[in-house]
Scaffold this motif. Structure first.
Motif, PDB file in Angstrom:
ATOM      1  N   UNK A   1      37.903  45.863  41.127  1.00  0.00           N
ATOM      2  CA  UNK A   1      37.592  44.313  41.755  1.00  0.00           C
ATOM      3  C   UNK A   1      36.098  43.597  41.674  1.00  0.00           C
ATOM      4  N   UNK A   2      35.232  44.283  41.573  1.00  0.00           N
ATOM      5  CA  UNK A   2      34.071  43.842  41.636  1.00  0.00           C
ATOM      6  C   UNK A   2      33.489  43.732  40.301  1.00  0.00           C
ATOM      7  N   UNK A   3      32.643  42.526  39.756  1.00  0.00           N
ATOM      8  CA  UNK A   3      32.229  42.665  38.474  1.00  0.00           C
ATOM      9  C   UNK A   3      31.160  41.833  38.258  1.00  0.00           C
ATOM     10  N   UNK A   4      30.670  41.433  36.936  1.00  0.00           N
ATOM     11  CA  UNK A   4      29.843  40.436  36.654  1.00  0.00           C
ATOM     12  C   UNK A   4      30.393  40.020  35.378  1.00  0.00           C
ATOM     13  N   UNK A   5      30.234  38.916  34.936  1.00  0.00           N
ATOM     14  CA  UNK A   5      30.667  38.069  33.809  1.00  0.00           C
ATOM     15  C   UNK A   5      29.346  37.236  33.243  1.00  0.00           C
TER      16      UNK A   5
END
Length: 268
Positions: free
Chosen positions: A222-226
């Motif tokens: 669920x957790x990320x960077x774009x």
């Protein structure tokens, strides 16, 4: 003398290009007065090696800002000087209203202007992103921290509005980060990817199960960077398996049901 001057200028350029920064994002589940001093100290020790910390799920009431201030004090006791900012309560109803926070090492970066809650889509996004411009040498980038609604409430219906923010802020180098409550493989992220915003993680689970199953303690990605690939060079990414410091997941989940995720980069 001329050769020395050219070498000096080359070293300056290499140094400027080589500046890096590490951003850590963590949904610190119900971050407020329920966190004990011992837990706050543990969180600070876990995060002290990073340059910017983005926190989601800060309690909207007075306990939330107090917890962030306590974390700030604990970080300052780890050997570096930190500063911080906290958002106002988001636009969601009283059951979902939250705050966000950023903390940063003053030796590594500083704010460029005042952070803000993105209000353009506050009716479409329950907990609208908290945005802040940070400096990296003579350049700057903009973080947009988001805590999307839970999976049962279809977070994709609000995540889709992120694709419009680059047009709202055409001069900003944007990094979207936080707890999206859907994996990066979801089609809702396709527009961002096509615009040059790849995910930092692929198939990386970041949430804790209630109980480990045959040694597997993680549930969802669920957790990320774009990040804007045209202007940002991804150097390293990772997750922090903080739960291994505890005897069981029940105790670890009192800290959070999410892992911290980090993103190290330089600017092109």
């Amino acid at each position: 003398m001329k050769k020395f001057l050219l070498l000096f200028l080359l070293l300056i350029n290499i140094s400027a290009f080589g500046q890096t920064i590490q951003v850590c994002s963590w949904n610190l589940q119900n971050f407020g007065k329920s966190k004990t001093d011992e837990q706050i100290t543990f969180i600070a020790k876990t995060l002290r090696g990073y340059d910017i910390i983005a926190i989601q799920e800060v309690v909207a009431g007075p306990g939330g800002p107090q917890a962030v201030a306590r974390l700030h004090d604990a970080l300052n006791r780890t050997g570096a000087k930190w500063d911080y900012t906290i958002s106002h309560g988001t636009s969601g109803d009283r059951y979902s209203k939250e705050r966000y926070a950023y903390l940063w090492k003053t030796s590594k970066t500083s704010l460029a202007g005042e952070p803000w809650l993105e209000r353009k889509y506050n009716l479409e996004i329950n907990r609208e992103p908290y945005m802040a411009r940070f400096k990296l040498g003579k350049k700057q980038f903009t973080l947009a921290s988001l805590h999307a609604v839970p999976k049962a409430k279809q977070p994709e219906t609000e995540i889709k509005y992120l694709q419009y923010l680059p047009a709202v802020y055409p001069s900003d180098v944007l990094i979207f980060l936080g707890d999206f409550n859907v994996p990066e493989s979801h089609t809702v992220f396709n527009p961002l990817k096509k615009m040059g915003y790849p995910p930092a993680f692929q198939k990386q689970k970041t949430t804790l199960r209630q109980k480990c199953i045959q040694g597997d303690c993680l549930a969802s990605a669920y957790d990320n960077f774009f990040y804007q690939k045209a202007f940002i060079n991804c150097i390293n990414t990772g997750v922090i398996h903080f739960y291994t410091a505890f005897e069981d997941l029940k105790t670890a989940r009192k800290i959070s049901d999410h892992l911290p995720v980090y993103f190290k980069f330089s600017m092109l």
